[in-house]
Design an enzyme around this catalytic site. Structure first.
Site, PDB file in Angstrom:
ATOM      1  CE1 TYR A 175      -3.303  -2.808   0.156  1.00  0.00           C
ATOM      2  CE2 TYR A 175      -4.573  -1.169   1.337  1.00  0.00           C
ATOM      3  CZ  TYR A 175      -4.507  -2.370   0.666  1.00  0.00           C
ATOM      4  OH  TYR A 175      -5.648  -3.132   0.498  1.00  0.00           O
ATOM      5  CB  VAL A 188      15.480 -20.181  -6.043  1.00  0.00           C
ATOM      6  CG1 VAL A 188      16.458 -20.967  -5.163  1.00  0.00           C
ATOM      7  CG2 VAL A 188      16.245 -19.316  -7.043  1.00  0.00           C
ATOM      8  CG  HIS A 239       3.403  -5.065   7.838  1.00  0.00           C
ATOM      9  ND1 HIS A 239       2.912  -4.020   8.609  1.00  0.00           N
ATOM     10  CD2 HIS A 239       3.227  -4.667   6.552  1.00  0.00           C
ATOM     11  CE1 HIS A 239       2.464  -3.061   7.821  1.00  0.00           C
ATOM     12  NE2 HIS A 239       2.647  -3.428   6.560  1.00  0.00           N
ATOM     13  CG  HIS A 258       2.584   0.495   7.163  1.00  0.00           C
ATOM     14  ND1 HIS A 258       1.566  -0.100   6.458  1.00  0.00           N
ATOM     15  CD2 HIS A 258       1.991   1.228   8.143  1.00  0.00           C
ATOM     16  CE1 HIS A 258       0.389   0.260   6.981  1.00  0.00           C
ATOM     17  NE2 HIS A 258       0.634   1.067   8.008  1.00  0.00           N
TER      18      HIS A 258
END
Length: 590
Positions: free
Chosen positions: A125, A262, A525, A569
Protein backbone atom coordinates in the site's frame (compact mmCIF):
# COMPACT_ATOMS: atom_id res chain seq x y z
CA UNK A 1 -11.79 1.08 -6.93
CA UNK A 2 -14.30 -1.46 -8.26
CA UNK A 3 -12.82 -4.20 -10.40
CA UNK A 4 -15.39 -3.40 -13.10
CA UNK A 5 -14.12 0.16 -13.37
CA UNK A 6 -10.55 -1.05 -13.26
CA UNK A 7 -11.13 -3.49 -16.12
CA UNK A 8 -12.72 -0.71 -18.18
CA UNK A 9 -9.71 1.53 -17.84
CA UNK A 10 -7.39 -1.29 -18.74
CA UNK A 11 -8.61 -0.74 -22.30
CA UNK A 12 -6.50 2.40 -22.33
CA UNK A 13 -2.91 1.90 -23.41
CA UNK A 14 -0.01 2.14 -21.01
CA UNK A 15 3.41 0.89 -22.09
CA UNK A 16 6.84 0.86 -20.50
CA UNK A 17 10.09 -0.37 -22.02
CA UNK A 18 11.95 -3.39 -20.67
CA UNK A 19 15.72 -3.28 -20.71
CA UNK A 20 17.63 -6.05 -22.41
CA UNK A 21 19.43 -7.07 -19.19
CA UNK A 22 16.12 -8.12 -17.67
CA UNK A 23 15.66 -11.56 -19.21
CA UNK A 24 12.74 -13.97 -19.14
CA UNK A 25 14.33 -17.14 -20.52
CA UNK A 26 17.29 -18.98 -19.02
CA UNK A 27 18.37 -19.90 -22.55
CA UNK A 28 19.10 -16.22 -23.21
CA UNK A 29 21.12 -16.06 -20.00
CA UNK A 30 23.12 -19.16 -20.96
CA UNK A 31 23.95 -17.64 -24.36
CA UNK A 32 25.84 -14.89 -22.54
CA UNK A 33 28.16 -17.51 -21.00
CA UNK A 34 28.63 -15.43 -17.86
CA UNK A 35 29.86 -16.28 -14.38
CA UNK A 36 28.47 -14.41 -11.39
CA UNK A 37 30.18 -13.38 -8.19
CA UNK A 38 26.85 -12.96 -6.41
CA UNK A 39 23.50 -14.60 -7.05
CA UNK A 40 20.60 -12.81 -5.38
CA UNK A 41 17.57 -15.03 -4.87
CA UNK A 42 14.55 -12.74 -5.03
CA UNK A 43 14.17 -9.45 -6.87
CA UNK A 44 12.11 -7.95 -4.07
CA UNK A 45 12.43 -4.98 -1.75
CA UNK A 46 15.80 -5.83 -0.17
CA UNK A 47 17.13 -8.04 -2.96
CA UNK A 48 17.12 -5.28 -5.55
CA UNK A 49 18.92 -2.98 -3.14
CA UNK A 50 21.70 -5.54 -2.78
CA UNK A 51 21.89 -6.11 -6.53
CA UNK A 52 22.17 -2.39 -7.17
CA UNK A 53 24.80 -1.71 -4.52
CA UNK A 54 27.02 -4.71 -5.29
CA UNK A 55 26.99 -3.94 -9.01
CA UNK A 56 28.28 -0.42 -8.28
CA UNK A 57 31.66 -2.13 -8.34
CA UNK A 58 32.30 -2.96 -12.01
CA UNK A 59 34.46 -5.89 -10.90
CA UNK A 60 31.48 -7.59 -9.23
CA UNK A 61 29.07 -9.51 -11.46
CA UNK A 62 25.55 -9.89 -10.05
CA UNK A 63 22.59 -12.02 -11.08
CA UNK A 64 19.09 -11.58 -9.65
CA UNK A 65 16.69 -14.51 -9.89
CA UNK A 66 13.05 -13.43 -9.52
CA UNK A 67 10.32 -16.06 -9.33
CA UNK A 68 7.64 -13.73 -10.68
CA UNK A 69 7.30 -11.71 -13.84
CA UNK A 70 7.68 -8.11 -14.89
CA UNK A 71 6.20 -5.21 -12.94
CA UNK A 72 5.65 -3.14 -16.09
CA UNK A 73 2.26 -2.59 -17.74
CA UNK A 74 0.36 -3.73 -14.62
CA UNK A 75 -1.94 -0.84 -13.77
CA UNK A 76 -2.95 -2.20 -10.38
CA UNK A 77 0.74 -1.98 -9.46
CA UNK A 78 1.55 1.33 -11.13
CA UNK A 79 -1.45 3.48 -10.07
CA UNK A 80 -1.10 4.22 -6.34
CA UNK A 81 -4.83 4.25 -5.57
CA UNK A 82 -5.23 0.81 -7.15
CA UNK A 83 -2.92 -0.77 -4.56
CA UNK A 84 -5.76 -2.77 -2.94
CA UNK A 85 -6.37 -4.45 -6.30
CA UNK A 86 -2.78 -5.67 -6.70
CA UNK A 87 -3.44 -8.60 -4.34
CA UNK A 88 -4.82 -11.10 -3.44
CA UNK A 89 -5.82 -13.62 -6.12
CA UNK A 90 -3.85 -11.96 -8.91
CA UNK A 91 -0.96 -13.06 -11.14
CA UNK A 92 1.34 -10.78 -9.10
CA UNK A 93 0.61 -12.60 -5.84
CA UNK A 94 1.98 -15.87 -4.50
CA UNK A 95 -1.65 -16.40 -3.38
CA UNK A 96 -0.74 -17.98 -0.08
CA UNK A 97 -3.25 -18.71 2.68
CA UNK A 98 -2.62 -19.05 6.40
CA UNK A 99 -3.41 -22.09 8.46
CA UNK A 100 -6.65 -21.80 10.48
CA UNK A 101 -6.03 -19.15 13.13
CA UNK A 102 -7.23 -19.95 16.63
CA UNK A 103 -7.19 -16.24 17.49
CA UNK A 104 -9.51 -15.52 14.54
CA UNK A 105 -12.14 -18.08 15.53
CA UNK A 106 -10.51 -20.71 13.35
CA UNK A 107 -10.53 -18.68 10.13
CA UNK A 108 -7.80 -19.05 7.53
CA UNK A 109 -7.09 -15.82 5.66
CA UNK A 110 -5.31 -14.85 2.43
CA UNK A 111 -1.66 -13.96 2.91
CA UNK A 112 -0.48 -11.85 -0.05
CA UNK A 113 3.20 -11.73 -1.05
CA UNK A 114 4.56 -10.06 -4.16
CA UNK A 115 5.17 -12.54 -6.99
CA UNK A 116 6.64 -9.96 -9.34
CA UNK A 117 9.81 -7.96 -9.85
CA UNK A 118 9.97 -5.60 -6.89
CA UNK A 119 8.40 -8.20 -4.61
CA UNK A 120 6.03 -6.78 -2.06
CA UNK A 121 7.29 -3.25 -2.76
CA UNK A 122 5.39 -3.65 -6.05
CA UNK A 123 2.09 -4.70 -4.45
CA UNK A 124 1.98 -3.10 -1.00
CA UNK A 125 0.00 0.00 0.00
CA UNK A 126 3.07 2.24 -0.56
CA UNK A 127 3.40 3.39 3.06
CA UNK A 128 6.85 4.62 4.07
CA UNK A 129 7.28 4.51 7.85
CA UNK A 130 10.55 3.68 9.56
CA UNK A 131 9.36 2.83 13.06
CA UNK A 132 10.86 4.08 16.30
CA UNK A 133 14.47 4.67 17.26
CA UNK A 134 13.89 2.09 19.99
CA UNK A 135 12.90 -0.56 17.44
CA UNK A 136 16.35 -0.57 15.89
CA UNK A 137 18.20 -0.03 19.15
CA UNK A 138 16.52 -3.24 20.33
CA UNK A 139 17.88 -5.03 17.26
CA UNK A 140 21.36 -3.82 18.24
CA UNK A 141 20.87 -4.91 21.84
CA UNK A 142 19.61 -8.41 21.05
CA UNK A 143 22.30 -9.09 18.43
CA UNK A 144 25.14 -7.43 20.32
CA UNK A 145 25.93 -5.47 17.14
CA UNK A 146 25.76 -1.66 17.47
CA UNK A 147 25.75 -1.34 13.67
CA UNK A 148 22.03 -2.19 13.81
CA UNK A 149 21.21 0.75 16.10
CA UNK A 150 19.16 3.70 14.88
CA UNK A 151 22.06 6.14 14.94
CA UNK A 152 24.30 3.73 13.00
CA UNK A 153 21.55 3.09 10.45
CA UNK A 154 20.81 6.76 9.68
CA UNK A 155 23.34 6.85 6.79
CA UNK A 156 21.62 3.83 5.22
CA UNK A 157 18.18 5.37 5.67
CA UNK A 158 19.47 8.41 3.83
CA UNK A 159 21.01 6.31 1.05
CA UNK A 160 17.60 4.78 0.41
CA UNK A 161 15.25 7.77 0.58
CA UNK A 162 14.80 10.44 -2.07
CA UNK A 163 12.17 12.71 -0.54
CA UNK A 164 10.28 14.82 -3.08
CA UNK A 165 8.51 17.76 -1.40
CA UNK A 166 6.10 20.16 -3.04
CA UNK A 167 5.10 23.71 -2.23
CA UNK A 168 1.96 22.35 -0.55
CA UNK A 169 3.91 20.31 2.01
CA UNK A 170 5.01 23.08 4.36
CA UNK A 171 4.07 22.20 7.93
CA UNK A 172 3.44 18.56 7.04
CA UNK A 173 6.96 17.18 7.59
CA UNK A 174 10.35 17.99 9.08
CA UNK A 175 12.99 18.44 6.35
CA UNK A 176 15.79 17.54 8.78
CA UNK A 177 14.38 14.03 9.07
CA UNK A 178 14.57 13.22 5.37
CA UNK A 179 17.10 12.58 2.62
CA UNK A 180 16.69 14.20 -0.79
CA UNK A 181 19.48 12.30 -2.53
CA UNK A 182 18.66 8.60 -2.17
CA UNK A 183 17.29 6.16 -4.74
CA UNK A 184 13.73 5.27 -3.76
CA UNK A 185 11.26 8.13 -4.07
CA UNK A 186 9.10 9.19 -1.12
CA UNK A 187 6.50 11.94 -1.08
CA UNK A 188 3.49 13.21 0.84
CA UNK A 189 -0.12 12.88 -0.35
CA UNK A 190 -0.84 15.05 -3.35
CA UNK A 191 -4.63 15.03 -3.47
CA UNK A 192 -6.89 16.18 -0.60
CA UNK A 193 -9.69 14.04 0.80
CA UNK A 194 -12.86 14.91 2.64
CA UNK A 195 -11.46 13.82 6.01
CA UNK A 196 -8.00 15.45 6.05
CA UNK A 197 -9.02 18.61 7.92
CA UNK A 198 -11.28 16.77 10.37
CA UNK A 199 -8.46 14.43 11.37
CA UNK A 200 -6.25 17.35 12.35
CA UNK A 201 -9.13 19.20 13.99
CA UNK A 202 -9.46 16.15 16.22
CA UNK A 203 -5.78 16.32 17.21
CA UNK A 204 -6.41 19.93 18.29
CA UNK A 205 -9.60 19.02 20.18
CA UNK A 206 -8.18 15.93 21.92
CA UNK A 207 -4.42 16.55 22.03
CA UNK A 208 -3.70 14.42 25.08
CA UNK A 209 -4.97 11.22 23.51
CA UNK A 210 -4.38 12.11 19.85
CA UNK A 211 -1.39 14.47 19.60
CA UNK A 212 -0.22 15.89 16.29
CA UNK A 213 3.14 14.61 15.09
CA UNK A 214 4.89 16.73 12.49
CA UNK A 215 6.96 13.82 11.19
CA UNK A 216 6.42 10.21 12.23
CA UNK A 217 9.70 9.19 10.56
CA UNK A 218 11.85 11.06 13.08
CA UNK A 219 12.33 7.95 15.22
CA UNK A 220 9.63 9.23 17.58
CA UNK A 221 6.38 8.29 15.84
CA UNK A 222 3.81 8.72 18.62
CA UNK A 223 0.93 10.89 17.39
CA UNK A 224 -1.03 11.52 14.22
CA UNK A 225 0.46 13.00 11.09
CA UNK A 226 0.77 12.96 7.33
CA UNK A 227 1.70 9.65 5.74
CA UNK A 228 4.87 9.43 3.67
CA UNK A 229 4.40 7.29 0.57
CA UNK A 230 6.62 5.61 -2.01
CA UNK A 231 5.17 7.63 -4.88
CA UNK A 232 7.02 9.45 -7.66
CA UNK A 233 5.14 11.76 -10.02
CA UNK A 234 1.83 10.05 -9.28
CA UNK A 235 3.10 6.48 -9.82
CA UNK A 236 4.39 3.77 -7.52
CA UNK A 237 8.07 3.86 -6.64
CA UNK A 238 9.17 0.28 -5.90
CA UNK A 239 12.53 -1.40 -5.65
CA UNK A 240 12.00 -2.43 -9.28
CA UNK A 241 11.40 1.12 -10.55
CA UNK A 242 14.11 2.70 -8.38
CA UNK A 243 16.99 0.32 -7.66
CA UNK A 244 16.52 -1.38 -11.03
CA UNK A 245 15.83 1.83 -12.95
CA UNK A 246 17.17 1.93 -16.54
CA UNK A 247 20.44 3.62 -15.61
CA UNK A 248 21.20 0.78 -13.19
CA UNK A 249 20.11 -2.28 -15.17
CA UNK A 250 22.17 -0.92 -18.05
CA UNK A 251 25.27 -1.89 -16.10
CA UNK A 252 27.01 -4.72 -17.97
CA UNK A 253 27.71 -6.52 -14.68
CA UNK A 254 24.04 -6.70 -13.56
CA UNK A 255 21.54 -9.20 -14.95
CA UNK A 256 18.01 -10.13 -13.88
CA UNK A 257 16.22 -13.34 -14.82
CA UNK A 258 12.45 -13.39 -14.35
CA UNK A 259 10.21 -16.44 -13.92
CA UNK A 260 13.09 -18.21 -12.14
CA UNK A 261 11.71 -19.99 -9.09
CA UNK A 262 14.52 -21.12 -6.79
CA UNK A 263 13.78 -24.45 -5.10
CA UNK A 264 16.94 -25.17 -3.15
CA UNK A 265 20.39 -23.96 -2.21
CA UNK A 266 22.94 -26.69 -2.80
CA UNK A 267 26.41 -27.47 -1.51
CA UNK A 268 29.42 -27.17 -3.76
CA UNK A 269 32.25 -29.71 -3.71
CA UNK A 270 33.92 -27.64 -0.99
CA UNK A 271 30.78 -27.72 1.15
CA UNK A 272 29.91 -24.05 0.63
CA UNK A 273 26.29 -23.11 -0.08
CA UNK A 274 26.96 -21.21 -3.31
CA UNK A 275 24.89 -23.22 -5.78
CA UNK A 276 21.21 -22.73 -6.42
CA UNK A 277 18.60 -24.89 -8.13
CA UNK A 278 15.71 -23.26 -9.97
CA UNK A 279 12.98 -23.88 -12.52
CA UNK A 280 11.13 -21.76 -15.04
CA UNK A 281 8.35 -24.30 -15.50
CA UNK A 282 6.87 -26.17 -12.54
CA UNK A 283 6.84 -29.32 -14.63
CA UNK A 284 10.01 -28.58 -16.52
CA UNK A 285 13.76 -28.88 -16.29
CA UNK A 286 15.73 -27.97 -13.20
CA UNK A 287 18.70 -25.64 -13.68
CA UNK A 288 21.65 -24.93 -11.42
CA UNK A 289 24.00 -21.97 -11.15
CA UNK A 290 26.96 -21.43 -8.87
CA UNK A 291 28.07 -18.11 -7.41
CA UNK A 292 31.79 -17.41 -7.19
CA UNK A 293 31.50 -15.57 -3.88
CA UNK A 294 28.01 -15.76 -2.29
CA UNK A 295 24.39 -16.67 -2.67
CA UNK A 296 22.24 -13.98 -1.09
CA UNK A 297 18.81 -15.23 -0.13
CA UNK A 298 16.28 -12.36 -0.36
CA UNK A 299 13.08 -14.31 -0.95
CA UNK A 300 11.17 -12.75 1.94
CA UNK A 301 9.91 -13.89 5.33
CA UNK A 302 7.82 -16.70 3.86
CA UNK A 303 9.91 -18.03 0.98
CA UNK A 304 13.35 -17.62 2.56
CA UNK A 305 12.63 -20.18 5.32
CA UNK A 306 10.80 -22.35 2.79
CA UNK A 307 13.89 -22.51 0.56
CA UNK A 308 16.17 -23.11 3.55
CA UNK A 309 14.03 -26.00 4.78
CA UNK A 310 13.86 -27.66 1.37
CA UNK A 311 17.64 -27.24 1.19
CA UNK A 312 18.06 -29.32 4.35
CA UNK A 313 18.74 -26.35 6.62
CA UNK A 314 16.45 -26.40 9.65
CA UNK A 315 15.41 -28.78 12.39
CA UNK A 316 17.07 -32.05 11.37
CA UNK A 317 14.46 -34.28 12.97
CA UNK A 318 11.57 -32.56 11.21
CA UNK A 319 13.39 -32.53 7.89
CA UNK A 320 14.23 -36.23 8.13
CA UNK A 321 10.58 -37.05 8.80
CA UNK A 322 9.74 -35.37 5.47
CA UNK A 323 12.39 -37.26 3.56
CA UNK A 324 14.71 -34.26 3.27
CA UNK A 325 18.40 -34.86 3.92
CA UNK A 326 19.58 -32.55 6.68
CA UNK A 327 22.81 -30.77 5.82
CA UNK A 328 22.78 -28.35 8.75
CA UNK A 329 20.78 -28.49 11.98
CA UNK A 330 19.37 -24.99 12.53
CA UNK A 331 16.07 -25.35 14.41
CA UNK A 332 15.24 -21.62 14.44
CA UNK A 333 14.54 -21.60 10.69
CA UNK A 334 10.89 -20.66 10.17
CA UNK A 335 10.23 -19.79 13.80
CA UNK A 336 9.51 -16.36 15.30
CA UNK A 337 7.07 -15.32 12.54
CA UNK A 338 5.64 -11.99 13.65
CA UNK A 339 2.96 -9.85 11.99
CA UNK A 340 0.63 -6.92 12.63
CA UNK A 341 -3.04 -7.85 13.09
CA UNK A 342 -5.71 -5.33 12.15
CA UNK A 343 -9.49 -4.95 12.24
CA UNK A 344 -11.18 -3.07 9.41
CA UNK A 345 -13.75 -0.65 10.81
CA UNK A 346 -15.84 1.86 8.90
CA UNK A 347 -18.45 4.53 9.56
CA UNK A 348 -21.35 5.74 7.44
CA UNK A 349 -21.03 9.45 6.73
CA UNK A 350 -23.16 12.34 5.60
CA UNK A 351 -21.12 13.07 2.46
CA UNK A 352 -20.78 11.88 -1.10
CA UNK A 353 -17.08 12.75 -1.24
CA UNK A 354 -15.82 9.22 -0.57
CA UNK A 355 -14.45 6.37 -2.70
CA UNK A 356 -17.85 4.75 -3.11
CA UNK A 357 -19.06 7.50 -5.44
CA UNK A 358 -16.54 6.54 -8.15
CA UNK A 359 -16.81 2.82 -7.41
CA UNK A 360 -20.50 2.94 -8.35
CA UNK A 361 -20.03 5.18 -11.37
CA UNK A 362 -17.94 3.68 -14.19
CA UNK A 363 -17.99 6.97 -16.11
CA UNK A 364 -16.52 8.89 -13.17
CA UNK A 365 -13.95 6.14 -12.59
CA UNK A 366 -12.85 6.34 -16.23
CA UNK A 367 -12.59 10.13 -15.98
CA UNK A 368 -10.39 9.83 -12.90
CA UNK A 369 -8.13 7.36 -14.66
CA UNK A 370 -7.92 9.54 -17.77
CA UNK A 371 -6.81 12.44 -15.56
CA UNK A 372 -4.13 10.27 -13.99
CA UNK A 373 -3.03 8.85 -17.34
CA UNK A 374 -2.65 12.24 -19.03
CA UNK A 375 -1.34 14.47 -16.26
CA UNK A 376 -0.63 12.33 -13.17
CA UNK A 377 -3.10 14.38 -11.16
CA UNK A 378 -6.39 13.63 -9.43
CA UNK A 379 -7.43 11.18 -6.71
CA UNK A 380 -5.53 8.20 -8.14
CA UNK A 381 -2.07 9.66 -7.48
CA UNK A 382 -2.15 8.60 -3.82
CA UNK A 383 -2.71 5.27 -2.10
CA UNK A 384 -5.90 5.06 -0.04
CA UNK A 385 -4.47 6.59 3.16
CA UNK A 386 -3.34 10.18 3.70
CA UNK A 387 -2.75 10.08 7.46
CA UNK A 388 -1.73 7.56 10.11
CA UNK A 389 -1.72 7.55 13.90
CA UNK A 390 0.69 5.76 16.25
CA UNK A 391 -0.46 5.43 19.84
CA UNK A 392 0.04 3.54 23.10
CA UNK A 393 -2.26 2.02 25.66
CA UNK A 394 -1.64 3.13 29.27
CA UNK A 395 1.77 2.05 30.52
CA UNK A 396 0.26 0.86 33.81
CA UNK A 397 -2.21 -1.54 32.17
CA UNK A 398 -2.45 -4.69 34.25
CA UNK A 399 -1.79 -6.86 31.21
CA UNK A 400 1.80 -5.54 31.23
CA UNK A 401 2.52 -6.51 34.84
CA UNK A 402 5.80 -8.33 35.20
CA UNK A 403 7.49 -6.38 32.42
CA UNK A 404 5.50 -7.96 29.61
CA UNK A 405 5.15 -4.84 27.46
CA UNK A 406 5.98 -6.11 23.94
CA UNK A 407 6.93 -2.69 22.58
CA UNK A 408 10.54 -1.63 22.21
CA UNK A 409 10.14 1.25 24.67
CA UNK A 410 7.99 4.11 25.90
CA UNK A 411 8.42 6.03 22.63
CA UNK A 412 7.23 3.09 20.53
CA UNK A 413 3.52 2.66 19.69
CA UNK A 414 1.43 -0.32 20.66
CA UNK A 415 -1.08 0.29 17.90
CA UNK A 416 -1.70 2.17 14.69
CA UNK A 417 -4.82 4.01 13.56
CA UNK A 418 -5.39 3.96 9.80
CA UNK A 419 -7.67 6.48 8.09
CA UNK A 420 -9.33 6.35 4.69
CA UNK A 421 -12.00 8.37 2.86
CA UNK A 422 -13.94 5.23 2.03
CA UNK A 423 -14.42 1.63 3.16
CA UNK A 424 -11.54 -0.83 2.78
CA UNK A 425 -14.04 -3.70 2.81
CA UNK A 426 -17.07 -4.07 0.50
CA UNK A 427 -19.58 -1.49 1.75
CA UNK A 428 -23.37 -1.78 1.72
CA UNK A 429 -24.91 -1.07 -1.70
CA UNK A 430 -25.94 2.44 -0.72
CA UNK A 431 -24.48 5.19 1.41
CA UNK A 432 -20.98 6.60 1.80
CA UNK A 433 -18.34 5.55 4.28
CA UNK A 434 -14.96 6.33 5.82
CA UNK A 435 -12.48 4.09 7.62
CA UNK A 436 -10.89 4.58 11.03
CA UNK A 437 -9.43 1.28 12.14
CA UNK A 438 -6.68 -0.16 14.35
CA UNK A 439 -3.68 -2.45 13.93
CA UNK A 440 -1.50 -3.89 16.69
CA UNK A 441 2.07 -2.90 15.82
CA UNK A 442 3.92 -4.22 18.90
CA UNK A 443 2.51 -7.74 19.07
CA UNK A 444 3.49 -10.41 21.58
CA UNK A 445 2.25 -13.35 19.48
CA UNK A 446 4.71 -15.47 17.51
CA UNK A 447 4.01 -17.98 14.76
CA UNK A 448 5.94 -20.03 12.23
CA UNK A 449 6.54 -20.97 8.61
CA UNK A 450 6.93 -24.71 8.09
CA UNK A 451 6.65 -27.24 5.27
CA UNK A 452 4.53 -30.38 5.06
CA UNK A 453 6.23 -32.22 2.21
CA UNK A 454 9.54 -32.51 0.38
CA UNK A 455 7.90 -31.10 -2.75
CA UNK A 456 9.29 -27.56 -3.10
CA UNK A 457 6.23 -26.49 -5.10
CA UNK A 458 3.79 -27.24 -2.28
CA UNK A 459 2.82 -23.99 -0.50
CA UNK A 460 4.31 -23.62 2.97
CA UNK A 461 2.28 -23.77 6.16
CA UNK A 462 2.00 -20.15 7.26
CA UNK A 463 0.87 -19.65 10.84
CA UNK A 464 1.23 -16.03 11.99
CA UNK A 465 -0.66 -17.04 15.15
CA UNK A 466 -2.59 -13.78 15.11
CA UNK A 467 -4.03 -12.60 18.43
CA UNK A 468 -2.73 -15.70 20.19
CA UNK A 469 -1.42 -13.63 23.09
CA UNK A 470 -3.92 -12.05 25.52
CA UNK A 471 -1.72 -8.96 25.34
CA UNK A 472 -2.46 -8.54 21.64
CA UNK A 473 -6.18 -8.95 22.15
CA UNK A 474 -6.08 -6.37 24.94
CA UNK A 475 -4.18 -3.88 22.77
CA UNK A 476 -6.56 -4.43 19.87
CA UNK A 477 -9.61 -3.94 22.08
CA UNK A 478 -8.23 -0.71 23.53
CA UNK A 479 -7.22 0.45 20.05
CA UNK A 480 -10.74 -0.14 18.75
CA UNK A 481 -12.13 1.90 21.64
CA UNK A 482 -9.63 4.61 20.73
CA UNK A 483 -10.93 4.68 17.15
CA UNK A 484 -14.48 5.03 18.44
CA UNK A 485 -13.44 7.91 20.72
CA UNK A 486 -11.65 9.59 17.83
CA UNK A 487 -14.83 9.37 15.72
CA UNK A 488 -16.85 10.86 18.58
CA UNK A 489 -14.82 14.08 18.67
CA UNK A 490 -16.64 17.35 17.86
CA UNK A 491 -14.86 17.58 14.49
CA UNK A 492 -17.02 14.73 13.21
CA UNK A 493 -20.38 16.11 14.36
CA UNK A 494 -22.94 15.99 11.55
CA UNK A 495 -20.41 14.17 9.35
CA UNK A 496 -20.25 10.68 10.87
CA UNK A 497 -23.65 9.02 11.12
CA UNK A 498 -22.77 5.74 12.83
CA UNK A 499 -20.40 2.76 12.76
CA UNK A 500 -21.26 0.14 10.16
CA UNK A 501 -20.67 -2.69 12.64
CA UNK A 502 -22.94 -3.17 15.62
CA UNK A 503 -20.35 -2.13 18.20
CA UNK A 504 -19.89 1.13 20.08
CA UNK A 505 -18.27 2.64 23.13
CA UNK A 506 -21.14 1.08 25.08
CA UNK A 507 -20.20 -2.43 23.98
CA UNK A 508 -18.77 -4.73 26.63
CA UNK A 509 -15.22 -6.03 26.42
CA UNK A 510 -16.60 -9.47 25.64
CA UNK A 511 -18.65 -8.07 22.75
CA UNK A 512 -15.64 -6.19 21.39
CA UNK A 513 -13.44 -9.29 21.69
CA UNK A 514 -15.98 -11.35 19.79
CA UNK A 515 -16.16 -8.72 17.04
CA UNK A 516 -12.37 -8.57 16.84
CA UNK A 517 -11.90 -12.33 16.53
CA UNK A 518 -14.61 -12.55 13.88
CA UNK A 519 -13.20 -9.71 11.77
CA UNK A 520 -9.46 -9.38 12.37
CA UNK A 521 -6.99 -9.92 9.56
CA UNK A 522 -3.41 -8.70 9.08
CA UNK A 523 -1.49 -5.84 7.51
CA UNK A 524 0.73 -8.49 5.83
CA UNK A 525 4.01 -7.50 7.48
CA UNK A 526 5.68 -10.87 8.16
CA UNK A 527 9.16 -10.73 9.69
CA UNK A 528 11.50 -12.77 11.82
CA UNK A 529 11.64 -16.27 10.33
CA UNK A 530 15.43 -16.26 9.84
CA UNK A 531 16.24 -14.07 12.78
CA UNK A 532 19.53 -12.41 13.63
CA UNK A 533 21.21 -13.36 16.89
CA UNK A 534 24.65 -12.84 18.45
CA UNK A 535 27.49 -14.48 16.58
CA UNK A 536 27.95 -17.45 18.91
CA UNK A 537 24.34 -17.80 20.04
CA UNK A 538 22.71 -21.24 19.95
CA UNK A 539 19.49 -19.71 18.62
CA UNK A 540 18.65 -17.67 15.57
CA UNK A 541 19.45 -18.29 11.92
CA UNK A 542 21.95 -15.61 10.88
CA UNK A 543 24.81 -13.77 12.54
CA UNK A 544 24.64 -9.97 12.79
CA UNK A 545 26.37 -9.69 9.39
CA UNK A 546 23.48 -11.85 8.05
CA UNK A 547 25.61 -14.87 7.13
CA UNK A 548 23.80 -18.12 7.91
CA UNK A 549 25.18 -19.60 11.11
CA UNK A 550 27.63 -22.42 10.64
CA UNK A 551 27.65 -22.22 6.84
CA UNK A 552 29.83 -20.60 4.20
CA UNK A 553 28.73 -18.84 1.06
CA UNK A 554 25.13 -18.13 2.11
CA UNK A 555 23.65 -14.91 3.46
CA UNK A 556 20.05 -13.81 4.10
CA UNK A 557 19.00 -10.23 3.34
CA UNK A 558 15.30 -9.53 3.84
CA UNK A 559 12.82 -8.94 6.65
CA UNK A 560 13.12 -12.53 7.82
CA UNK A 561 16.32 -11.50 9.66
CA UNK A 562 14.52 -8.97 11.90
CA UNK A 563 14.49 -10.34 15.46
CA UNK A 564 11.56 -8.07 16.36
CA UNK A 565 8.96 -6.48 14.13
CA UNK A 566 9.23 -2.70 13.80
CA UNK A 567 6.22 -0.71 14.94
CA UNK A 568 5.71 0.51 11.38
CA UNK A 569 4.74 -0.55 7.90
CA UNK A 570 7.76 -2.66 7.11
CA UNK A 571 8.93 -1.75 3.61
CA UNK A 572 11.24 1.00 4.91
CA UNK A 573 12.86 -1.53 7.26
CA UNK A 574 13.36 -3.91 4.32
CA UNK A 575 15.15 -1.18 2.38
CA UNK A 576 17.28 -0.36 5.43
CA UNK A 577 18.26 -4.02 5.81
CA UNK A 578 19.19 -4.15 2.14
CA UNK A 579 21.36 -1.05 2.37
CA UNK A 580 23.09 -2.11 5.60
CA UNK A 581 23.69 -5.67 4.32
CA UNK A 582 25.19 -4.42 1.07
CA UNK A 583 28.03 -2.82 3.00
CA UNK A 584 28.54 -6.01 5.02
CA UNK A 585 29.04 -7.87 1.74
CA UNK A 586 31.24 -5.14 0.25
CA UNK A 587 33.41 -5.07 3.37
CA UNK A 588 33.98 -8.80 3.16
CA UNK A 589 34.91 -8.83 -0.51
CA UNK A 590 36.67 -5.48 -0.90
Amino acid sequence: MSRLANRLILLLSFALAVTSTILTDVADLNKLNLKFDFIVVGGGTAGNVVANRLSENPNHSVLVLEAGGSNTDVLDIIVPFFAPLATPDTPQDWNYTTTPQAGLDGRAIPYPRGFVLGGSSSVNYLVYTRGSKEDYDRWADVTGEPKWSWDELIPYIRKNERFIPTSNDTGKYNPAVHSFTGINSVSLPGFPTSIDSRIFETTAELPREFPFNLDMNSGYPIGIGWEAQTVKNGSRSSSATSYLAPQFVARPNLHVLLNARVTRVLQTASGDLRRIEFVQDLNGKKFTLTAIKEVILSAGSINTPKILLHSGIGDSTTLSSLGIKSIHHLPSVGRNLTDHPLVFFSFQVNSTDTWETAERNATLAAEQFAEWNTSRTGPLIDPPTNQLGWLRVPDNASVFEGGRDPSAGLNTPHYEVIFGAGSFTPPPPTGNYISIFPAVVSPASRGSVTISTNNPFTPPLINPNLLDSPIDLFIMREALKSCLRFAAAPAWNSFIISPVANVSLKSTDAELDSFIRQNAATVFHPVGTASMSPKNANWGVVDPDLRVKGLKGLRVVDLSVAPFIPAAHTQAAAYIIGERASDFVKDMWS
